[in-house]
Design an enzyme around this catalytic site. Structure first.
Site, PDB file in Angstrom:
ATOM      1  N   SER A  14      69.966  64.859  39.421  1.00 16.00           N
ATOM      2  CA  SER A  14      69.951  66.323  39.346  1.00 16.00           C
ATOM      3  C   SER A  14      70.594  66.845  38.061  1.00 16.00           C
ATOM      4  O   SER A  14      71.710  66.450  37.703  1.00 16.00           O
ATOM      5  CB  SER A  14      70.675  66.922  40.552  1.00 16.00           C
ATOM      6  N   LYS A  65      66.723  69.725  53.024  1.00 11.64           N
ATOM      7  CA  LYS A  65      66.188  71.087  53.016  1.00 11.64           C
ATOM      8  C   LYS A  65      65.891  71.623  54.421  1.00 11.64           C
ATOM      9  O   LYS A  65      65.995  72.823  54.671  1.00 11.64           O
ATOM     10  CB  LYS A  65      64.924  71.158  52.157  1.00 11.64           C
ATOM     11  N   GLY A 128      60.498  67.782  52.042  1.00  8.97           N
ATOM     12  CA  GLY A 128      61.051  69.114  52.254  1.00  8.97           C
ATOM     13  C   GLY A 128      60.497  70.212  51.382  1.00  8.97           C
ATOM     14  O   GLY A 128      60.450  71.376  51.793  1.00  8.97           O
ATOM     15  N   THR A 151      53.040  58.294  55.757  1.00  7.40           N
ATOM     16  CA  THR A 151      53.210  58.478  57.204  1.00  7.40           C
ATOM     17  C   THR A 151      52.441  59.734  57.590  1.00  7.40           C
ATOM     18  O   THR A 151      52.904  60.857  57.371  1.00  7.40           O
ATOM     19  CB  THR A 151      54.702  58.640  57.573  1.00  7.40           C
ATOM     20  N   VAL A 206      56.519  67.249  40.769  1.00  8.71           N
ATOM     21  CA  VAL A 206      57.676  68.128  40.993  1.00  8.71           C
ATOM     22  C   VAL A 206      58.945  67.565  40.349  1.00  8.71           C
ATOM     23  O   VAL A 206      59.900  68.296  40.093  1.00  8.71           O
ATOM     24  CB  VAL A 206      57.936  68.394  42.498  1.00  8.71           C
ATOM     25  N   GLY A 229      58.035  69.167  36.852  1.00 17.69           N
ATOM     26  CA  GLY A 229      58.616  70.255  37.636  1.00 17.69           C
ATOM     27  C   GLY A 229      59.731  71.017  36.939  1.00 17.69           C
ATOM     28  O   GLY A 229      60.488  71.743  37.602  1.00 17.69           O
TER      29      GLY A 229
END
Length: 259
Positions: A14, A65, A128, A151, A206, A229
């Site tokens: 991040s 999230k 999320g 999934t 993203v 992103g």
């Protein structure tokens, strides 16, 4: 001094602290913004720090999230529509959840001059941030959304909220104008294992760190337009900063140099 945090797991990638601390300094706000890795069982206690005024705002990233919602007192319409929170703040005695990913995604696309009106979108992943992306795309008038996930049950769960999207099996490649990788695979440097035999399409990831994931690298080599992103990240952060500090920070060349 006020304290703000971004929580996630993983969190090392991040760049939120670099961006927010730049804006805090620019706007002469006595505060600091840090990142912290949490486990599921630590979420409630951490949010209670906000309730007790030990901290003053929280950003939320993968995989929390949705998980933080049960610890909130109220939340915005965007959260109600997406079951996804990325910004938490205190108003009076109440802890409020908001979703600035919705506006961040739309503003980021507009900044990059990517037009989704009447376009067919193919989304990879069901994490999320995906409901926020779908909510934005519907609002921007896209024609059709395909969704796939390894999934399939997770993709089907998102379809319960957005009835008009079409869920397809992992490995199937429909005809599309824009493909969005919303998986976290690029954070690990891995490949999705999908074979896109296309060119002159738009490939969007993203992930913004690294700047060019394997997904984007291969797409560019095949003659496609690519976008990461970065601008979604900057615009969602801009909205969060505004909520916490009642100040709209500038998005200028200095900000873009952070990346």
């Amino acid at each position: 001094m006020k304290k703000f945090f971004v929580i996630g797991n993983p969190i090392k990638h991040s760049l939120s602290p670099e961006l927010h601390n730049f804006w805090l300094k620019k706007n002469k706000i006595d505060a600091i913004y840090e990142k912290i890795k949490l486990e599921d069982n630590e979420l409630e206690d951490f949010i209670n720090k906000l309730r007790n005024d030990e901290i003053h705002g929280i950003n939320v990233t993968v995989p929390f999230k949705n998980k933080v919602i049960k610890y909130l007192d109220k939340y915005s319409l965007e959260v109600e529509e997406t079951d996804s929170v990325n910004t938490i703040y205190k108003n009076g005695d109440e802890i409020i959840g908001h979703n600035t990913d919705v506006a961040g995604f739309e503003l980021g696309l507009r900044h990059s001059k990517i037009n989704t009106l009447h376009k067919t979108i193919f989304i990879l992943g069901a994490g999320g941030v995906v409901p926020s992306i779908i909510y934005s795309l519907i609002g921007m008038g896209c024609k059709k959304i395909f969704l796939t996930n390894r999934t399939i049950a997770k993709a089907e769960n998102i379809k319960k909220k957005f009835k008009d999207i079409e869920v397809i099996k992992w490995g199937e490649i429909p005809d599309f104008d824009i493909v969005i990788n919303a998986t976290s695979v690029g954070l690990k440097g891995d490949s999705l294992g999908l074979d896109f035999q296309v060119k002159d399409k738009i490939f969007y990831d993203v992930i913004y760190n690294p700047k060019e994931t394997q997904f984007l690298k291969k797409a560019k080599e095949s003659g496609n337009k690519i976008e990461n992103g970065k601008f979604m990240f900057i615009y969602q952060a801009n909205q969060s900063f505004s909520i916490w500090n009642n100040t709209i920070p500038k998005i200028d060349e200095e900000v873009l140099k952070i990346f």
